[in-house]
Structures are given as C-alpha cells and as structure tokens.
Design a protein around this motif. Structure first.
Motif, short mmCIF file in Angstrom:
data_model
loop_
_atom_site.label_atom_id
_atom_site.label_comp_id
_atom_site.label_asym_id
_atom_site.label_seq_id
_atom_site.Cartn_x
_atom_site.Cartn_y
_atom_site.Cartn_z
N SER A 1 -4.71 -6.75 6.15
CA SER A 1 -6.27 -6.29 6.23
C SER A 1 -6.36 -5.09 7.05
O SER A 1 -7.34 -4.11 7.14
CB SER A 1 -7.21 -7.46 7.00
N ALA B 1 -3.88 -2.71 6.89
CA ALA B 1 -3.11 -1.50 6.27
C ALA B 1 -3.79 -0.18 6.15
O ALA B 1 -3.15 0.86 6.43
CB ALA B 1 -2.59 -2.02 5.16
N THR B 2 -5.13 -0.28 5.89
CA THR B 2 -5.74 1.26 5.82
C THR B 2 -5.69 1.87 7.00
O THR B 2 -6.02 3.23 6.82
CB THR B 2 -7.04 0.90 5.06
N GLU B 3 -5.66 1.24 8.10
CA GLU B 3 -5.94 1.91 9.40
C GLU B 3 -4.57 2.40 9.90
O GLU B 3 -4.17 3.25 10.97
CB GLU B 3 -6.21 0.87 10.49
N GLN C 1 0.79 -1.17 0.14
CA GLN C 1 0.03 -0.19 0.04
C GLN C 1 1.06 1.38 0.18
O GLN C 1 1.82 1.31 0.86
CB GLN C 1 -0.78 0.04 1.32
N GLU C 2 0.93 2.10 -0.93
CA GLU C 2 1.59 3.47 -1.00
C GLU C 2 1.33 4.27 -0.11
O GLU C 2 -0.15 4.23 0.25
CB GLU C 2 1.62 3.60 -2.46
N GLN D 1 -0.61 7.58 7.55
CA GLN D 1 -0.81 7.57 5.95
C GLN D 1 0.70 7.85 5.33
O GLN D 1 0.64 7.92 4.09
CB GLN D 1 -1.84 8.57 5.66
N LYS E 1 -0.18 7.81 1.49
CA LYS E 1 -1.23 8.79 0.94
C LYS E 1 -0.48 10.34 0.88
O LYS E 1 -0.75 11.10 0.28
CB LYS E 1 -2.30 8.86 1.87
N LYS F 1 0.05 1.73 17.14
CA LYS F 1 -0.16 2.82 16.40
C LYS F 1 0.24 4.25 16.61
O LYS F 1 1.07 5.00 16.18
CB LYS F 1 -1.59 2.91 15.63
N TYR G 1 4.86 3.61 3.69
CA TYR G 1 4.63 2.60 2.82
C TYR G 1 3.99 1.16 3.68
O TYR G 1 4.82 1.16 4.83
CB TYR G 1 5.87 1.98 1.90
N GLU H 1 -2.06 -11.70 3.38
CA GLU H 1 -3.42 -10.90 3.37
C GLU H 1 -3.68 -10.56 4.87
O GLU H 1 -4.54 -9.67 5.21
CB GLU H 1 -4.37 -11.61 2.54
#
Length: 212
Positions: free
Chosen positions: A35, A37-39, A8-9, A42, A11, A207, A45, A31
């Motif tokens: 799952s 990754a979006t959290e 995931q690049e 940003q 943002k 995080k 990578y 995978e």
C-alpha cells in the motif's frame, strides 16, 4: 515462481534497477506493505511477497507461532529457516526475470518479515545489500552457527520500533543494534512513540536512509 507477489515497476529506468522486497508480518498478506509502494523512491522495483503458510480464516505467515499452556509464545524455528531459504530462492528468480541490479537488493520486513530479513541477509549476504527491519527482533536461533564477518561486511541495517509495541516488546528490538555491531555492521536505530505499526515519521526516515 515459488512465492506469490505483487510488483511495481520503476518509473525511472536504468539498465539495471535496484529492488525493494517487502516481507509482511504474521497474519497479513502481500497487499499490506504494498500500500505504500507508490511513496517509495521511483528508481526501484517494489516487490511485495506473500508468505507461504495460509492461516485460518485468512492471512499468511512465514512460520508458525505456538502458545503453550502458560501462554508462552514460541516460534517454529525450522519453518522460519525454510522460509529464509525460500526468500533466497525467490531473489534468485526475480533477478533472472527482471533487469535488477543484483548489488542493490534491499529487504524491507515488518514484524515476522523483519525477523526473517535479518536472517536472510546474514545467511545469504551475497544476495542482499540493505535491510529495513520494522517492528521485529533479532532471532539468533535461525541464524547460521558460524557467520563469516568478511562476507557480511557490506550489509547496512535500518532498525526501528514503537516504544509502546504490545506485540514485540521494544526491549527485544533494542538487542538488534549491539548484536549487529558486534558483527562489525553499520546500524541506524530509531524508536517512535507508537505501538506495533509504522508511523509516518518512521516511513519518512527509512525512505531518506534508502536515498542516502
């Protein structure tokens, strides 16, 4: 590329971006950790790597785990060391391929992936800045015989474990903090009232630790 991965690049683009490398547990795949990754923050990578050994009927492993007649479990430490070297090569390849800040490489490992994250950071400290070790333990047998405490002094560790983990006992996990502190390293250690997994609070805590 020596290992299959998902990416995931970031943002938020900088000239060089930091990277989080996700290493899954025994019997899982790339995978699984991807799952969430979006959290993740940003500007990173996020690269989730598949372990090299195929298991039947499905899933992958970083090294074999054997059971003897008395059902004692033991790890193939030679295979584990080979996987540590593979991960180090993988880091070299991705920093050539993407504009990654080589001073800001974080390993996030779960279970077997956490065990290898400790070993990779202490064997190749020049390639790693931080380690998030989730539900793993510190396996001295796959570390270098001599650890240069000066070369590793920049490393930072976030270690967490479930208090009712039925796969890797929490007592094993608790040994990591004193072992790392004996090497002069900074460790944040957390426990959660769960089994072998990552609780939402655990995710939130590491995080925040990354963002600090």
């Amino acid at each position: 590329m020596n290992l299959h991965y998902l990416i995931q690049e970031p943002k938020i683009i900088h000239e060089k971006n930091p990277v989080l490398i996700l290493l899954h547990g025994y019997g899982s795949n790339e995978e699984d950790l991807f799952s969430f990754a979006t959290e993740l923050p940003q500007e990173y990578y996020v690269i989730s790597v598949r372990a090299p050994y195929d298991l039947q009927p499905y899933g992958h492993a970083w090294y074999a785990i054997h059971f003897d007649a008395d059902e004692n479990k033991f790890s193939d430490n030679e295979q584990a060391k080979e996987s540590v070297a593979l991960i180090a090569c993988f880091i070299d390849e991705i920093v050539k391929q993407y504009p990654i800040d080589t001073k800001n490489v974080t390993l996030i490992g779960f279970s077997q992936g956490a065990i290898l994250s400790y070993a990779t950071a202490l064997t190749y400290p020049e390639k790693i800045a931080k380690v998030v070790a989730l539900s793993g333990y510190f396996n001295q047998d796959i570390l270098p015989e001599v650890i240069d405490t000066k070369a590793i002094s920049h490393l930072k560790f976030f270690v967490s474990h479930g208090t009712v983990d039925q796969v890797i006992p929490v007592d094993w996990a608790r040994k990591a903090k004193p072992a790392l502190e004996n090497l002069g390293l900074e460790v944040a250690y957390h426990e959660y009232p769960i089994g072998h997994g990552v609780a939402p609070q655990n995710f939130f805590d590491f995080k925040n630790w990354l963002l600090r």
